[in-house]
Design a protein around this motif. Structure first.
Motif, PDB file in Angstrom:
ATOM      1  N   MET A   3      28.716  64.921  40.255  1.00  0.00           N
ATOM      2  CA  MET A   3      27.810  64.903  41.412  1.00  0.00           C
ATOM      3  C   MET A   3      27.949  63.648  42.267  1.00  0.00           C
ATOM      4  O   MET A   3      27.090  63.334  43.084  1.00  0.00           O
ATOM      5  N   LEU A   4      29.047  62.893  42.092  1.00  0.00           N
ATOM      6  CA  LEU A   4      29.296  61.726  42.932  1.00  0.00           C
ATOM      7  C   LEU A   4      29.775  62.181  44.309  1.00  0.00           C
ATOM      8  O   LEU A   4      30.264  63.304  44.473  1.00  0.00           O
TER       9      LEU A   4
ATOM     10  N   ILE B  10      34.595  72.417  43.782  1.00  0.00           N
ATOM     11  CA  ILE B  10      33.905  71.140  43.992  1.00  0.00           C
ATOM     12  C   ILE B  10      33.798  70.354  42.686  1.00  0.00           C
ATOM     13  O   ILE B  10      34.439  69.326  42.503  1.00  0.00           O
ATOM     14  N   ASP B  11      32.973  70.837  41.763  1.00  0.00           N
ATOM     15  CA  ASP B  11      32.635  70.059  40.570  1.00  0.00           C
ATOM     16  C   ASP B  11      33.796  70.015  39.584  1.00  0.00           C
ATOM     17  O   ASP B  11      34.298  71.049  39.161  1.00  0.00           O
ATOM     18  N   GLY B  12      34.209  68.811  39.237  1.00  0.00           N
ATOM     19  CA  GLY B  12      35.335  68.641  38.331  1.00  0.00           C
ATOM     20  C   GLY B  12      36.678  68.715  39.028  1.00  0.00           C
ATOM     21  O   GLY B  12      37.721  68.533  38.392  1.00  0.00           O
ATOM     22  N   THR B  13      36.663  68.968  40.339  1.00  0.00           N
ATOM     23  CA  THR B  13      37.901  69.080  41.115  1.00  0.00           C
ATOM     24  C   THR B  13      37.867  68.144  42.316  1.00  0.00           C
ATOM     25  O   THR B  13      38.620  67.181  42.403  1.00  0.00           O
TER      26      THR B  13
ATOM     27  N   CYS C 108      35.756  76.174  47.641  1.00  0.00           N
ATOM     28  CA  CYS C 108      35.681  77.429  46.882  1.00  0.00           C
ATOM     29  C   CYS C 108      34.918  77.121  45.601  1.00  0.00           C
ATOM     30  O   CYS C 108      35.504  76.728  44.591  1.00  0.00           O
ATOM     31  N   THR C 109      33.615  77.282  45.636  1.00  0.00           N
ATOM     32  CA  THR C 109      32.736  76.720  44.618  1.00  0.00           C
ATOM     33  C   THR C 109      31.805  77.757  43.997  1.00  0.00           C
ATOM     34  O   THR C 109      31.500  78.782  44.618  1.00  0.00           O
ATOM     35  N   GLY C 110      31.341  77.444  42.797  1.00  0.00           N
ATOM     36  CA  GLY C 110      30.302  78.252  42.178  1.00  0.00           C
ATOM     37  C   GLY C 110      28.916  77.912  42.702  1.00  0.00           C
ATOM     38  O   GLY C 110      27.972  78.672  42.522  1.00  0.00           O
TER      39      GLY C 110
ATOM     40  N   GLY D 211      41.424  73.946  40.701  1.00  0.00           N
ATOM     41  CA  GLY D 211      40.210  74.212  39.934  1.00  0.00           C
ATOM     42  C   GLY D 211      40.227  73.545  38.580  1.00  0.00           C
ATOM     43  O   GLY D 211      41.234  72.941  38.173  1.00  0.00           O
ATOM     44  N   ASP D 212      39.100  73.669  37.869  1.00  0.00           N
ATOM     45  CA  ASP D 212      39.001  73.018  36.555  1.00  0.00           C
ATOM     46  C   ASP D 212      38.280  73.847  35.508  1.00  0.00           C
ATOM     47  O   ASP D 212      38.373  73.535  34.320  1.00  0.00           O
ATOM     48  N   SER D 213      37.527  74.884  35.899  1.00  0.00           N
ATOM     49  CA  SER D 213      36.723  75.596  34.898  1.00  0.00           C
ATOM     50  C   SER D 213      36.901  77.100  35.009  1.00  0.00           C
ATOM     51  O   SER D 213      37.581  77.598  35.911  1.00  0.00           O
ATOM     52  N   MET D 214      36.260  77.833  34.103  1.00  0.00           N
ATOM     53  CA  MET D 214      36.551  79.254  33.975  1.00  0.00           C
ATOM     54  C   MET D 214      36.043  80.116  35.130  1.00  0.00           C
ATOM     55  O   MET D 214      36.493  81.240  35.288  1.00  0.00           O
ATOM     56  N   ASN D 215      35.146  79.608  35.967  1.00  0.00           N
ATOM     57  CA  ASN D 215      34.821  80.414  37.148  1.00  0.00           C
ATOM     58  C   ASN D 215      35.886  80.270  38.230  1.00  0.00           C
ATOM     59  O   ASN D 215      35.801  80.883  39.285  1.00  0.00           O
TER      60      ASN D 215
END
Length: 280
Positions: free
Chosen positions: A18-19, A10-13, A42-44, A226-230
């Protein structure tokens, strides 16, 4: 083209800061599903903070809490809660090293008050979508409760912030045998370092494998964004891994494809390039 299972962070992808999801991204998801592909979040994030505006886009399932919770077609098929004894052990390790924590449970989020104060003043790296999201949650007034109200019934995971990167490294001698650390991008001038610990063997990658088994689909027919390490384990597991243009460099280094930035509707244009949804 074989029908694909598509997994979207979700976030950054999917969304930026948070828009709400953009019109183009909504059309991409709808178009892919209309073409017979299945699309999953598929989110943290834990379930309570996945907004209605995102759910209403329409997905075939949700992987939440970085793989600890899996819903497919409205049914909860996997839900892994860390026992409270382990949560308290982790909190003790982090607190003894001056690190502030955020506990994410099925009911909500509970945080050390010092963590919220640090988040309010932090200046995140533009690629640190997790820190930006937590800041935006505070600004939006999302109901994040103080640690004193934590019910102590176990949790999915713990996020952390610290003013000392070395302190985070020191905690690994106590926890890295059971947890993977995801430490997010930070500027050289920052005083706020953040990340999370994810139980080994229960992550976004293992969740993708679970969904493949459920549908009896080969994992080579999966695509992960995705965009981050999780997202690291998810990217390693997927048949095709797509890093956002705004992704951290470590994730880009293992990706099969690098698409556009989240604020430029990178998901939409990559869906079109791959032929997953119709062309306008």
């Amino acid at each position: 083209m074989n029908k694909k299972l598509i997994f979207l962070d979700i976030d950054g992808t999917l969304v930026s800061e948070m828009l709400p999801p953009s019109y183009n991204v909504i059309e991409a998801v709808k178009g892919a599903r209309a073409n017979g592909h299945k699309v999953f979040l598929c989110t943290g994030r834990n379930m309570p903070i996945i907004g209605k505006d995102i759910i209403d886009v329409g997905f075939d399932g949700i992987i939440a809490s970085a793989g600890s919770h899996i819903e497919i077609e409205g049914k909860v098929l996997f839900d892994h809660i860390l026992p409270e004894k382990i949560i308290q052990e982790c909190l003790s390790v982090f607190h003894s090293h001056g690190i502030y924590c955020r506990i994410e449970t099925p009911e909500g989020i509970y945080t050390d008050p010092q963590m919220e104060q640090l988040l309010k003043t932090a200046k995140p790296d533009k690629k640190n979508s997790e820190l930006i999201r937590m800041q935006k949650e505070i600004e939006a007034g999302i109901n994040i409760l103080p640690y004193q109200k934590y019910p102590c019934n176990g949790a999915y995971k713990i996020c952390f912030t610290s003013t000392n990167l070395e302190a985070i490294e020191k905690t690994k001698q106590y926890l890295s045998d059971r947890f993977c650390y995801a430490v997010y991008p930070y500027a050289n001038t920052t005083y706020c370092f953040n990340g999370e610990i994810i139980p080994k063997g229960i992550d976004k990658g293992s969740a993708i494998s679970f969904v493949c088994q459920y549908y009896d689909i080969d994992i080579k027919d999966t695509i992960a964004f995705g965009d981050s390490m999780n997202d690291y384990e998810m990217m390693k597991a997927a048949g095709i891994s797509v890093a956002m243009g705004n992704a951290c460099e470590q994730l880009k280094s293992i990706a099969d494809v690098i698409c556009g930035n989240v604020w430029e509707d990178g998901v939409y244009y990559e869906f079109q390039r791959m032929g997953l949804c119709w062309q306008k």
